[in-house]
Scaffold this active site. Structure first.
Site, PDB file in Angstrom:
ATOM      1  N   LYS A  42      12.945  -0.221  -9.372  1.00 59.93           N
ATOM      2  CA  LYS A  42      13.446   0.328  -8.106  1.00 59.93           C
ATOM      3  C   LYS A  42      12.449   0.057  -6.985  1.00 59.93           C
ATOM      4  CE  LYS A  42      11.604   4.972  -8.955  1.00 59.93           C
ATOM      5  NZ  LYS A  42      11.858   6.408  -8.837  1.00 59.93           N
ATOM      6  N   TYR A 270      -7.917   2.204  19.404  1.00 55.62           N
ATOM      7  CA  TYR A 270      -7.236   3.289  20.097  1.00 55.62           C
ATOM      8  C   TYR A 270      -7.943   4.627  19.875  1.00 55.62           C
ATOM      9  CZ  TYR A 270      -3.253   0.098  20.622  1.00 55.62           C
ATOM     10  OH  TYR A 270      -2.450  -0.954  20.952  1.00 55.62           O
TER      11      TYR A 270
END
Length: 376
Positions: A42, A270
């Site tokens: 999955k 940042y």
């Protein structure tokens, strides 16, 4: 003029199919003969590429596969990886509109709802076919499935549905450790399935153990086990005892694309979360959170370049992040930066540094990161 495609890839995930083969062989040796193995593929095989992983597992003798939902099941069934008949189980409880797809593509359905049971049987019977189902029992995970007594009634009713083929019954442990809660879950599951088999005289395919419990609880392996993270080279959590040795299947790497020297007290990225204590060289690396290198790793991670460890500094940005090379370094533009894998930082330690798990960081490696497959 010929342009080499690999030179265009600023971030790559190397997938070692050789390591995958090693891991499945170790799991086989651990569980022994007589126990089926369902390969859990999955979430695009935990980010490793479902088709390539399934193809490799099939070549190693695996014919049972677990996926999250009907979409993934159809993708696996029609993707061309599987050359032999296979059992594909979708772990999601379906909605009525999806039932036709289970029938058309011959996908096994997770069953935990009486209304879905009746609707699925009616649709299959209308086409003079059967839908394979595995009934889900909730013994304490609290996600899908009915409690044991209600599940037992649904199991008996399922057997009477002409459009359904009962192919198995399963549960899901909430803990990978061999603790009291896991043992209680297992006891409740076995009590329920034993009651059904004794009364009906029939034997069910029973499965409960995923990576953690299959390692250290032989009695919980039952008829089939469901290894997921173990296939990809990791234990559910690092401290779990293990009788086998698995190898990481993915290595995540990027490139050094820029180097400069910054002055003392210069800030990086940042929000200026890192300040240079002295003049240092800073390298910019060609991966960011859009590639799956989590922003939460900011100022917490290390990367390996030319076999040496360097601290990541400043806020991880969408497409790039920076590392501190110190005052002296032989690192140059174009060098490989190993973000995690067999040549670099341990993924489990990296995940632990931000309160995450190996599963999440593997699944986070985005689709824009090219997967490169090797047999090494």
């Amino acid at each position: 003029m010929t342009i080499e495609t690999p030179s265009l890839n600023m971030a790559e995930a190397s997938i070692s199919l050789g390591h995958l083969k090693h891991n499945i062989r170790e799991i086989k040796q651990c569980v022994g003969t007589g126990v089926r193995i369902m390969g859990i593929v999955k979430a695009n095989a935990y980010g490793h590429n479902m088709q390539k992983v399934a193809e490799t597992l099939e070549a190693e003798g695996i014919s049972d596969f677990g996926v999250a939902n009907i979409h993934e099941a159809i993708e696996l069934k029609t993707g061309g990886a599987l050359k032999k008949p296979a059992n594909i189980l979708s772990f999601s409880s379906p909605i009525i509109q999806q039932i036709e797809y289970y029938l058309h593509h011959q996908i096994d359905m997770t069953l935990c709802d009486a209304n879905i049971m009746k609707a699925a049987s009616a649709i299959a019977e209308k086409h003079n076919k059967k839908i394979g189902v595995h009934l889900k029992v909730d013994t304490g995970m609290g996600r899908l499935g009915l409690p044991p007594l209600q599940a037992l009634e649904l199991l008996r009713e399922t057997e009477r549905q002409p459009g359904l083929e009962l192919k198995g019954v399963y549960t899901h442990f909430a803990e990978s450790a061999n603790d009291d809660f896991t043992r209680r879950q297992f006891k409740e599951f076995k009590t329920m399935t034993d009651a059904y088999e004794t009364a009906s005289g029939k034997t069910l395919c029973k499965h409960a153990a995923s990576s953690g419990t299959l390692l250290n609880n032989p009695e919980m392996r039952l008829d089939m086990v469901r290894p997921g993270i173990l296939l990809y080279g990791y234990k559910p959590y690092p401290a779990l005892p293990s009788s086998i040795t698995v190898r990481p299947v993915m290595q995540f790497e990027a490139k050094v694309i820029f180097i400069k020297t910054v002055a003392k007290d210069a800030t990086i990225s940042y929000n200026r979360t890192w300040k240079a204590a002295r003049p240092v060289k800073i390298a910019t690396i060609s991966a960011g959170y859009a590639d799956g290198y989590h922003r939460a790793l900011s100022n917490h991670a290390t990367v390996f370049i030319n076999g040496k460890s360097f601290q990541q500094v400043g806020t991880v940005t969408m497409d790039q992040f920076m590392v501190d090379l110190g005052t002296e370094s032989d690192v140059k533009i174009g060098d490989r930066a190993i973000l995690f894998g067999w040549e670099g930082p341990c993924l489990e330690e990296l995940a632990g540094s931000i309160g995450s798990i190996s599963y999440e960081l593997l699944c986070s490696v985005s689709s824009r990161v090219k997967r490169v497959f090797t047999d090494d």
